[in-house]
Design a protein around this motif. Structure first.
Motif, short mmCIF file in Angstrom:
data_model
loop_
_atom_site.label_atom_id
_atom_site.label_comp_id
_atom_site.label_asym_id
_atom_site.label_seq_id
_atom_site.Cartn_x
_atom_site.Cartn_y
_atom_site.Cartn_z
N VAL A 119 0.86 -1.19 0.00
CA VAL A 119 0.00 0.00 0.00
C VAL A 119 0.89 1.23 0.00
O VAL A 119 1.96 1.24 0.61
N VAL A 120 0.44 2.27 -0.70
CA VAL A 120 1.18 3.52 -0.76
C VAL A 120 0.18 4.67 -0.67
O VAL A 120 -0.92 4.59 -1.23
N GLY A 121 0.54 5.72 0.06
CA GLY A 121 -0.32 6.88 0.17
C GLY A 121 0.47 8.15 0.30
O GLY A 121 1.61 8.14 0.80
N HIS A 122 -0.11 9.24 -0.16
CA HIS A 122 0.50 10.56 -0.10
C HIS A 122 -0.40 11.49 0.72
O HIS A 122 -1.62 11.38 0.67
N CYS A 123 0.20 12.43 1.45
CA CYS A 123 -0.56 13.41 2.24
C CYS A 123 -1.42 12.65 3.25
O CYS A 123 -0.92 11.80 3.99
N SER A 124 -2.71 12.92 3.32
CA SER A 124 -3.57 12.16 4.24
C SER A 124 -3.47 10.67 3.96
O SER A 124 -3.59 9.84 4.88
N GLY A 125 -3.24 10.31 2.71
CA GLY A 125 -3.09 8.91 2.34
C GLY A 125 -1.86 8.27 2.94
O GLY A 125 -1.82 7.04 3.10
N GLY A 126 -0.83 9.07 3.25
CA GLY A 126 0.35 8.51 3.90
C GLY A 126 0.01 8.00 5.29
O GLY A 126 0.41 6.89 5.67
N PHE A 217 5.76 16.98 -2.52
CA PHE A 217 6.81 17.13 -3.54
C PHE A 217 6.67 16.15 -4.69
O PHE A 217 7.33 16.31 -5.73
N PHE A 218 5.81 15.15 -4.57
CA PHE A 218 5.53 14.25 -5.70
C PHE A 218 4.52 14.83 -6.68
O PHE A 218 4.35 14.30 -7.78
N ALA A 219 3.81 15.88 -6.29
CA ALA A 219 2.65 16.37 -7.06
C ALA A 219 3.10 17.18 -8.27
O ALA A 219 3.39 18.37 -8.16
N THR A 220 3.11 16.56 -9.44
CA THR A 220 3.62 17.22 -10.64
C THR A 220 2.76 18.40 -11.08
O THR A 220 3.22 19.26 -11.83
N ARG A 222 1.45 20.70 -9.04
CA ARG A 222 1.39 21.71 -8.00
C ARG A 222 2.75 22.40 -7.85
O ARG A 222 3.79 21.80 -8.17
N PRO A 223 2.77 23.65 -7.37
CA PRO A 223 4.04 24.37 -7.20
C PRO A 223 5.01 23.68 -6.25
O PRO A 223 6.21 23.94 -6.29
N SER A 224 4.50 22.81 -5.39
CA SER A 224 5.34 22.11 -4.42
C SER A 224 6.20 21.01 -5.05
O SER A 224 7.09 20.46 -4.38
N TYR A 225 5.97 20.69 -6.31
CA TYR A 225 6.70 19.61 -6.97
C TYR A 225 8.20 19.87 -6.97
O TYR A 225 8.65 20.99 -7.27
N ARG A 226 8.97 18.83 -6.61
CA ARG A 226 10.42 18.90 -6.63
C ARG A 226 10.93 17.71 -7.42
O ARG A 226 10.89 16.57 -6.96
N VAL A 227 11.42 17.99 -8.61
CA VAL A 227 11.72 16.92 -9.55
C VAL A 227 12.79 15.96 -9.02
O VAL A 227 12.67 14.73 -9.15
N THR A 228 13.85 16.49 -8.40
CA THR A 228 14.92 15.61 -7.92
C THR A 228 14.41 14.70 -6.81
O THR A 228 14.67 13.49 -6.82
N ALA A 229 13.70 15.27 -5.85
CA ALA A 229 13.16 14.47 -4.75
C ALA A 229 12.16 13.44 -5.26
O ALA A 229 12.17 12.27 -4.85
#
Length: 250
Positions: A119-126, A217-220, A222-229
């Motif tokens: 299972v994998v989740g991001h934000c609240s999903g994490g 930072f995974f959100a492509t 959104r401005p928060s996206y960080r390609v290296t991370a």
């Protein structure tokens, strides 16, 4: 292995008997493989999340994402559904476990399943991924910057959520955590507390924190996206699932 895949909408039956929409992506071929349940972020069951589901299929897994807001706003635009769910305090923990459990059972019932499901989740999903790992029979858990696994929600926080400290002793699968050093929820202190508690409990885990990244930072899109991370994070997820979703002994 072919990089061809198929994707479609299906419907699951949640633990409460409700019909739950879900997005399923599968690689072509009848070879056996592991499965991945993707838990969408607080903004909902959106295009970006479905792209992640397809990416896991490209990596060779049967992957599924249940729409956690199916009951609140069936068929609604993801942002509208998310607003409706947020106004009601978010997704109750028991219901989340039921929906992820239904998705896990669906994957294990596929003729291509090798029995392993992560299972994998991001934000609240994490946070919800960790919750699922504590309450369900899973083989691997990935928490991408999930808030309130440790720590306390601030006064007036709109979601009815508690931390998972009391449930961590039940975590039954290895955990990969990916975090941003500039994030506030979870903050580096929250991550350090989780690391310490898991170490004290003897729970296998590995954490990675990215210095130039904050939340999402995974959100492509959104401005928060960080390609290296994000690129490094995807490599770590692929390696982690590659190690832990290799099949169960019959």
């Amino acid at each position: 292995m072919s990089d061809s895949l198929s994707a479609t909408t299906i419907f699951l039956t949640g633990a409460d008997g409700a019909e739950v929409e879900a997005y399923l992506a599968r690689p072509d071929g009848e070879h056996t493989r592991g499965g991945v349940v993707v838990i969408h972020h607080m903004p909902g069951y959106d295009r970006a999340t479905k792209e992640m589901v397809r990416r896991f299929a490209e990596l060779g897994y049967d992957a599924i994402c249940p729409n956690l807001y199916s009951r609140e706003a069936p068929g609604a635009d993801p942002s509208d559904a998310a607003a409706t769910a947020r106004a009601q305090g978010g997704v109750p923990d028991d219901r989340l476990v039921g929906d992820v459990g239904a998705a896990t059972a669906y994957l294990r019932a596929l003729p291509t399943s090798n029995g392993s499901v992560g299972v994998v989740g991001h934000c609240s999903g994490g946070r919800q991924a960790v919750l699922a790992g504590c309450r369900l029979d899973l083989d691997a858990v990935v928490d991408c910057y999930g808030a309130f696994v440790t720590g306390e929600p601030p006064a007036g926080y709109p979601l009815k959520v508690t931390n998972l400290v009391d449930q961590l002793p039940s975590l039954g699968a290895p955990l990969l955590g990916l975090f941003g050093a500039e994030d506030k929820t979870p903050s580096p202190d929250h991550v350090a507390e989780l690391d310490r508690r898991l170490a004290e409990l003897g729970k296998p885990h590995e954490f990675h924190t990215y210095d130039d990244a904050g939340h999402a930072f995974f959100a492509t899109d959104r401005p928060s996206y960080r390609v290296t991370a994000a690129n490094d994070g995807w490599e770590r997820i692929a390696s982690f699932f590659g190690s832990h979703l290799t099949g169960r002994e019959s």
